[in-house]
Motif scaffolding. Sequence first.
Motif, PDB file in Angstrom:
ATOM      1  N   GLY A 159       0.492  -0.630   0.271  1.00  0.00           N
ATOM      2  CA  GLY A 159       0.114  -0.041   0.064  1.00  0.00           C
ATOM      3  C   GLY A 159       0.826   0.594   0.114  1.00  0.00           C
ATOM      4  N   GLU A 160       0.059   2.237  -0.239  1.00  0.00           N
ATOM      5  CA  GLU A 160       1.325   4.046  -0.465  1.00  0.00           C
ATOM      6  C   GLU A 160       2.124   3.683   1.149  1.00  0.00           C
ATOM      7  OE1 GLU A 160      -0.307   7.621  -1.288  1.00  0.00           O
ATOM      8  OE2 GLU A 160      -0.585   6.842  -2.833  1.00  0.00           O
ATOM      9  N   ALA A 161       2.880   4.191   0.803  1.00  0.00           N
ATOM     10  CA  ALA A 161       3.212   4.714   2.327  1.00  0.00           C
ATOM     11  C   ALA A 161       2.410   6.455   2.407  1.00  0.00           C
ATOM     12  CB  ALA A 161       4.522   4.881   1.896  1.00  0.00           C
ATOM     13  N   ALA A 162       2.729   6.318   4.072  1.00  0.00           N
ATOM     14  CA  ALA A 162       2.382   7.484   4.589  1.00  0.00           C
ATOM     15  C   ALA A 162       3.736   8.665   3.819  1.00  0.00           C
ATOM     16  CB  ALA A 162       3.021   7.587   6.149  1.00  0.00           C
ATOM     17  N   ARG A 163       3.363  10.074   4.365  1.00  0.00           N
ATOM     18  CA  ARG A 163       3.857  11.271   3.786  1.00  0.00           C
ATOM     19  C   ARG A 163       5.139  11.541   4.029  1.00  0.00           C
ATOM     20  NH1 ARG A 163       1.310  16.888   2.665  1.00  0.00           N
ATOM     21  NH2 ARG A 163       3.053  18.240   1.715  1.00  0.00           N
ATOM     22  N   HIS A 164       5.455  10.934   5.749  1.00  0.00           N
ATOM     23  CA  HIS A 164       6.879  11.125   5.910  1.00  0.00           C
ATOM     24  C   HIS A 164       7.819   9.957   5.607  1.00  0.00           C
ATOM     25  CE1 HIS A 164       4.767   9.120   8.955  1.00  0.00           C
ATOM     26  NE2 HIS A 164       6.116   8.390   9.086  1.00  0.00           N
ATOM     27  N   HIS A 165       7.356   8.982   5.186  1.00  0.00           N
ATOM     28  CA  HIS A 165       8.139   7.281   4.015  1.00  0.00           C
ATOM     29  C   HIS A 165       7.679   7.944   2.634  1.00  0.00           C
ATOM     30  CE1 HIS A 165       7.039   5.060   8.294  1.00  0.00           C
ATOM     31  NE2 HIS A 165       7.688   5.651   8.619  1.00  0.00           N
ATOM     32  N   GLY A 166       7.857   8.954   1.932  1.00  0.00           N
ATOM     33  CA  GLY A 166       7.380   9.262   1.198  1.00  0.00           C
ATOM     34  C   GLY A 166       6.341   8.855   0.256  1.00  0.00           C
ATOM     35  N   GLY A 167       5.400   9.372   0.283  1.00  0.00           N
ATOM     36  CA  GLY A 167       4.382   8.863   0.262  1.00  0.00           C
ATOM     37  C   GLY A 167       3.852   8.144  -1.055  1.00  0.00           C
ATOM     38  N   ALA A 168       3.218   8.995  -2.160  1.00  0.00           N
ATOM     39  CA  ALA A 168       3.375   8.274  -3.619  1.00  0.00           C
ATOM     40  C   ALA A 168       4.114   7.954  -4.100  1.00  0.00           C
ATOM     41  CB  ALA A 168       2.476   9.535  -4.873  1.00  0.00           C
ATOM     42  N   GLY A 169       5.616   8.206  -3.867  1.00  0.00           N
ATOM     43  CA  GLY A 169       6.276   8.040  -4.521  1.00  0.00           C
ATOM     44  C   GLY A 169       6.799   6.351  -3.458  1.00  0.00           C
ATOM     45  N   ALA A 170       6.006   5.798  -2.586  1.00  0.00           N
ATOM     46  CA  ALA A 170       7.199   4.420  -1.913  1.00  0.00           C
ATOM     47  C   ALA A 170       5.948   4.033  -1.679  1.00  0.00           C
ATOM     48  CB  ALA A 170       7.519   5.177  -0.116  1.00  0.00           C
ATOM     49  N   LEU A 171       6.085   2.323  -1.076  1.00  0.00           N
ATOM     50  CA  LEU A 171       5.147   2.006  -0.850  1.00  0.00           C
ATOM     51  C   LEU A 171       5.966   0.468   0.556  1.00  0.00           C
ATOM     52  CD1 LEU A 171       4.335   0.133  -4.600  1.00  0.00           C
ATOM     53  CD2 LEU A 171       2.905   1.739  -3.262  1.00  0.00           C
ATOM     54  N   TYR A 172       4.773   0.933   1.301  1.00  0.00           N
ATOM     55  CA  TYR A 172       4.830  -0.394   2.555  1.00  0.00           C
ATOM     56  C   TYR A 172       4.562  -1.873   1.568  1.00  0.00           C
ATOM     57  CZ  TYR A 172       3.896   3.462   5.525  1.00  0.00           C
ATOM     58  OH  TYR A 172       4.104   4.456   6.489  1.00  0.00           O
ATOM     59  N   VAL A 173       5.457  -2.640   2.616  1.00  0.00           N
ATOM     60  CA  VAL A 173       5.394  -4.049   1.056  1.00  0.00           C
ATOM     61  C   VAL A 173       5.245  -4.757   2.899  1.00  0.00           C
ATOM     62  CG1 VAL A 173       5.972  -6.277  -0.074  1.00  0.00           C
ATOM     63  CG2 VAL A 173       6.310  -3.118  -0.424  1.00  0.00           C
ATOM     64  N   ARG A 174       4.084  -5.778   2.491  1.00  0.00           N
ATOM     65  CA  ARG A 174       4.354  -6.390   4.098  1.00  0.00           C
ATOM     66  C   ARG A 174       4.551  -8.094   2.953  1.00  0.00           C
ATOM     67  NH1 ARG A 174      -1.060  -6.901   6.112  1.00  0.00           N
ATOM     68  NH2 ARG A 174      -1.563  -8.454   4.210  1.00  0.00           N
ATOM     69  N   LEU A 175       5.205  -8.410   3.818  1.00  0.00           N
ATOM     70  CA  LEU A 175       5.858  -9.614   3.673  1.00  0.00           C
ATOM     71  C   LEU A 175       4.940 -11.407   3.863  1.00  0.00           C
ATOM     72  CD1 LEU A 175      10.012  -9.121   2.551  1.00  0.00           C
ATOM     73  CD2 LEU A 175       8.326  -8.729   1.214  1.00  0.00           C
ATOM     74  N   ARG A 176       5.624 -11.914   3.035  1.00  0.00           N
ATOM     75  CA  ARG A 176       4.413 -13.595   3.719  1.00  0.00           C
ATOM     76  C   ARG A 176       5.747 -13.887   4.547  1.00  0.00           C
ATOM     77  NH1 ARG A 176       0.086 -14.742   0.084  1.00  0.00           N
ATOM     78  NH2 ARG A 176       0.315 -13.897  -2.087  1.00  0.00           N
ATOM     79  N   ARG A 177       5.055 -15.274   5.487  1.00  0.00           N
ATOM     80  CA  ARG A 177       5.612 -15.242   6.322  1.00  0.00           C
ATOM     81  C   ARG A 177       6.125 -16.753   5.885  1.00  0.00           C
ATOM     82  NH1 ARG A 177       4.290 -13.818  10.756  1.00  0.00           N
ATOM     83  NH2 ARG A 177       2.524 -12.751  11.793  1.00  0.00           N
ATOM     84  N   ARG A 178       7.468 -17.117   5.958  1.00  0.00           N
ATOM     85  CA  ARG A 178       8.126 -18.590   5.270  1.00  0.00           C
ATOM     86  C   ARG A 178       7.378 -19.720   6.192  1.00  0.00           C
ATOM     87  NH1 ARG A 178      13.705 -18.784   5.630  1.00  0.00           N
ATOM     88  NH2 ARG A 178      14.566 -20.320   4.864  1.00  0.00           N
TER      89      ARG A 178
END
Length: 182
Positions: A159-178
């Motif tokens: 999902g799109e990152a918060a403004r202080h993490h880059g906003g529309a120019g960054a993505l939060y990524v949740r990785l799957r569990r092994r």
Amino acid sequence: MKRAGGEHLTAEDRILWSRVARTATPLPGKALLEMEEDAAALSALPPRETRTPDRQPRGQEKTAAGHIHHRPHRLDAQTREKLARGRLDIAGRVDLHGLTQSEAHTLLLSFLGRAFMTGRRYVLVITGKGSTGGEGVLRRAVPQWFAAPPFSAIVGAYGEAARHHGGAGALYVRLRRRRDGR
């Protein structure tokens, strides 16, 4: 190519080195070496799973070869908020600014593969917003990469990152569990 200690360079090291090398002026009669893709980084990813039942859980599709294709979901608002406020730890970040699509793909695959193998859960991918007047190439491409193998085997949601993490120019990524219990 080897490091000073005799170790082989990772795909990430090769990409970073190629970025530095492009800023240098070669000596007369010498040419810059083109970066080679590092196949070892690709082999670190988990194999795609197969499933015998006819019904697959939501978010999964069976490919023609019989492999399960996981589609990453969008991060829910609660998780995004926790990441933005620092209540969930961002275990790593990668910046793809200034890279070609090929370089960015290799670097991102290497980075996410290592993060997955070490059990990291949330990472930040900085794509940049692109040039003025248009959407960036990487900003458009990265979510499409997440939906296709080999990324789809390790990316659970983004999902799109918060403004202080880059906003529309960054993505939060949740990785799957092994699945191997590590």
